[in-house]
Design an enzyme around this catalytic site. Structure first.
Site, PDB file in Angstrom:
ATOM      1  N   SER A  43       0.710  -1.285   0.024  1.00  0.00           N
ATOM      2  CA  SER A  43      -0.154   0.016   0.120  1.00  0.00           C
ATOM      3  C   SER A  43       1.245   1.272   0.346  1.00  0.00           C
ATOM      4  O   SER A  43       1.849   1.162  -0.830  1.00  0.00           O
ATOM      5  CB  SER A  43      -1.091  -0.426   0.587  1.00  0.00           C
ATOM      6  OG  SER A  43      -1.677  -0.132   0.795  1.00  0.00           O
ATOM      7  N   ASP A  81      -9.875  -4.743  -6.160  1.00  0.00           N
ATOM      8  CA  ASP A  81      -9.145  -3.641  -5.272  1.00  0.00           C
ATOM      9  C   ASP A  81      -9.991  -2.492  -5.257  1.00  0.00           C
ATOM     10  O   ASP A  81      -9.466  -1.064  -5.586  1.00  0.00           O
ATOM     11  CB  ASP A  81      -7.830  -2.894  -5.455  1.00  0.00           C
ATOM     12  CG  ASP A  81      -6.607  -2.829  -3.543  1.00  0.00           C
ATOM     13  OD1 ASP A  81      -7.791  -1.969  -3.138  1.00  0.00           O
ATOM     14  OD2 ASP A  81      -5.713  -2.110  -3.943  1.00  0.00           O
ATOM     15  N   HIS A 117      -7.762  -5.579  -0.805  1.00  0.00           N
ATOM     16  CA  HIS A 117      -5.711  -4.486  -0.677  1.00  0.00           C
ATOM     17  C   HIS A 117      -5.163  -5.213  -0.200  1.00  0.00           C
ATOM     18  O   HIS A 117      -4.157  -4.934  -0.597  1.00  0.00           O
ATOM     19  CB  HIS A 117      -6.614  -3.039  -0.253  1.00  0.00           C
ATOM     20  CG  HIS A 117      -5.744  -2.497   0.001  1.00  0.00           C
ATOM     21  ND1 HIS A 117      -4.550  -1.214  -0.831  1.00  0.00           N
ATOM     22  CD2 HIS A 117      -4.721  -1.504   0.815  1.00  0.00           C
ATOM     23  CE1 HIS A 117      -4.520  -1.118  -0.838  1.00  0.00           C
ATOM     24  NE2 HIS A 117      -3.837  -0.651   0.128  1.00  0.00           N
TER      25      HIS A 117
END
Lengths: 404, 267
Positions: free
Chosen positions: B95, B217, B245
């Site tokens: 991320s 996602d 995610h």
């Protein structure tokens, strides 16, 4: 017996029920939740994921917090999220999920229960707002206090000489202890030239504290200096101050002060002649070059400003080379001592002064500053100290000594 | 400064094996990697850490200014490599930590052998020519979501963080005991993450780079993966069957397989 069915309980429970596949795809949803959202069952089942029902902010929160924790722990509870209903309305809910596992321990699906949190959210929003407000006002209060202290410190400085002028062949020193950083005190002192190497000096204490006392302090200080120029006789000077204070404040809350006022004659080889008058103030201390200490007889006079037409008495002394005159306010002799919480008395102070003598003004003020510091919290009033020491005069015809 | 305590650095795997550094994103801590560490640690030296302000990092090391932008976190990554005298690492960033890795590798290229970026995004907010998936209003809504969990989380977390001896039931494995974060620090990290724009840094990447995206996602849409492959010179893009995610949690085997393939090419 109540007639109740598990199916009916599932569908019409007072909470939303939802089962999803591990990827979040909705497999089953109850009537209650459909009613909240305004969707038909076939718009949702197998078509949407749980996170699709959330606001965008809620979706990010779900992906970054909710889903990872649920995967790691197998359950998660009491998280505040917002649903987005079909008509766009936001529905605050509290969400709890558990992972259902098969006989082999492998996760099969996710069961989620949603509670209507409109009331609780409103209450929490209020709590949060109150918390933010409390944090903000605490910060503001701290800033206000700092501003006030700066103002008080500035006002206090304006009531005292920035630095003491030093007469030729003298050592002088002063110290002011502020009892509170939040409130201006009423103690004052000054030493100022009158021409021809003659000097006026005073130290006093206005009753009370705060801005009103500061105004009286300022008036007293400037009246004393002006009255000295007008008639440099200590008794006349205090008589003048008495008249001014009495006239200024008789109508109002009575404001009076105590003060010791004196004039030093010009320097000679024998020291300086000194005339002193007391107005209700603790007696001045004299530390002699010979190493003794005594109170001067300046304590008899009346409080200044309380009654009209007072008479003050002038006493005459000589400040010989090596002698130190110490003026102080009652903060010093009313401090509570550590030992028995009794007051530091004038006898205690005389003993202390005797142990100091002989001492220059600088050394005496340093020792008294140290004493005040040791009182610590026992010292709850402002305290001012000023000391004047006569030094051997400069050689005849020489330039006057100027100390800085 | 001691980076080991500042960033709560932990290790797994043989000391002399090639180094893989795992960096968690916004919302959790190094626990995010617990499902893939055992597989990687078989033949890699795995270095894990918590960003300052997250997990068990040193709260005293936190500063609102330093950690208000991703460069502060990237400096910490370089610090860890230098202080621990790590040989060039394969940096795996999840991320927002993907962009933290890009910044760190551009800052100190000699410290990085390769970058593996899991569900990365160089910019979350749309503009005229770029699709990040979110509007500024969406991000404000997220910050609101964080705020609405502020009381609950601080109340739940406080006894755990303080190690309340009077309540032993509040043990390590208590509900929500992972990913413990001071809400005020989390809010700063959220702003740094979702308001960041690192698109201009992508062309400067000079180390081999793998981009891993998921098939669905909500935070990093497929266009973002394609954009990254286009912008990072010589990069590879892998789209996992995994959804969500956090593929390292939802599909650990698939994630490890993709990482292993990339790591094998590097050896």
């Amino acid at each position: 017996m109540l007639e109740d069915s598990a199916d009916d309980l599932y569908e019409h429970a007072p909470c939303g029920n939802l089962s999803t596949m591990l990827d979040g795809t909705i497999a089953k949803i109850n009537e209650t939740l459909l009613g909240w959202l305004g969707y038909d069952r076939d718009e949702i089942v197998a078509r949407r994921r749980f996170s699709d029902l959330l606001t965008v902010g809620g979706k990010i929160y779900y992906e970054t917090h909710y889903a990872p924790l649920l995967t790691m722990q197998g359950e998660i509870g009491g998280v505040a999220l917002d649903l987005r209903a079909k008509d766009g309305r936001k529905l605050p809910v509290l969400v709890t999920s558990t992972v259902k596992t098969g006989a082999d321990g492998q996760p099969l699906l996710i069961r989620t229960t949603l509670f209507d949190a409109r009331d609780r959210r409103a209450y929490e929003t209020e709590l949060l707002r109150a918390r933010h407000a409390a944090e903000a006002s605490e910060q503001a209060a701290q800033q206000d206090r700092q501003r006030l202290q700066k103002l008080v410190a500035g006002l206090q400085r304006s009531l005292l000489p920035r630095t003491l002028a030093t007469p030729p062949a003298m050592d002088v020193a002063a110290y002011y202890h502020m009892a509170s950083a939040d409130e201006v005190g009423g103690d004052f002192y000054d030493l100022f030239p009158l021409g021809g190497d003659r000097w006026g000096f005073f130290l006093g204490d206005v009753c009370g504290k705060g801005v009103e006392a500061a105004a009286v302090t300022s008036l007293a200080r400037y009246t004393l200096r002006a009255a000295t120029v007008y008639d440099p006789d200590p008794a006349a000077v205090l008589g003048n101050l008495n008249t001014v204070l009495y006239q200024e404040y008789q109508s109002d809350n009575h404001r009076h002060c105590t003060v010791v006022f004196g004039i030093l004659g010009h320097a000679t080889s024998a020291g300086r002649a000194m005339t002193v008058t007391g107005g209700g103030h603790p007696p001045a201390l004299l530390l002699t070059a010979a190493g003794t200490a005594e109170y001067l007889d300046t304590s008899g006079g009346p409080l200044v400003g309380l009654l009209p037409d007072l008479r003050f008495t002038t006493h005459t002394y000589t400040l010989r080379p090596g002698d130190t005159l110490i003026l102080y306010t009652d903060g010093l002799i009313e401090a509570r001592t550590d030992a028995d919480r009794g007051r530091y008395s004038s006898e205690d102070l005389l003993d202390f002064a005797t142990s100091l003598a002989p001492a220059s003004a600088g050394a005496a003020v340093a020792a008294l500053t140290d004493l005040l510091t040791r009182f610590g919290t026992g010292l709850d009033d402002d305290a001012a100290v000023m000391a004047l020491t006569a030094l051997p005069p400069p050689p005849a015809g020489g330039e006057p000594v100027h100390r800085t | 400064m001691n980076v080991r305590t500042r960033n709560h650095v932990t290790f797994a795997g043989p000391v002399d094996a090639p180094v893989v550094m795992l960096a968690h994103g916004f919302g959790c801590d190094q626990n995010m990697w617990r499902r893939i560490v055992p597989a990687l640690a078989v033949d890699h030296r795995v270095v894990l850490f918590d960003h300052v302000g997250s997990g068990r990092s040193d709260p005293a090391a936190w500063g609102a200014e330093r950690y208000a932008s991703l460069s502060g976190y990237a400096e910490d990554v370089v610090d860890i490599c230098r202080e621990l005298e790590l040989p060039p690492v394969t940096f795996v960033g999840h991320s927002v930590a993907a962009m933290i890795g890009v910044l760190a590798a551009n800052e100190a290229p000699d410290r990085f052998a390769a970058l593996a970026l899991i569900t990365p995004s160089p910019c979350y907010i749309d503009d005229d020519t770029y699709h990040g998936g979110f509007s500024r209003a969406d991000i404000d809504e997220l910050l609101e979501s964080l705020d609405s969990n502020y009381l609950g989380w601080s109340a739940t977390m406080a006894p755990v963080i303080m190690g309340n001896p009077g309540r032993p039931e509040l043990g390590e494995e208590l509900t929500n005991s992972f990913c413990r974060t001071d809400p005020a620090m989390a809010a700063v990290f959220a702003r740094a993450t979702f308001l960041s724009d690192n698109r201009a840094d992508l062309a400067k990447v000079g180390v081999p780079t793998l981009i891993m995206q998921c098939s669905h996602d909500a935070i990093a849409p497929p266009e973002v993966g394609f954009y990254l492959r286009q912008q990072i010179p010589g990069s590879r893009l892998v789209t996992l069957a995994a959804t969500g995610h956090c593929p390292q949690l939802s599909a650990p085997e698939e994630t490890v397989a993709a990482l292993r393939e990339f790591l094998a090419v590097r050896r």
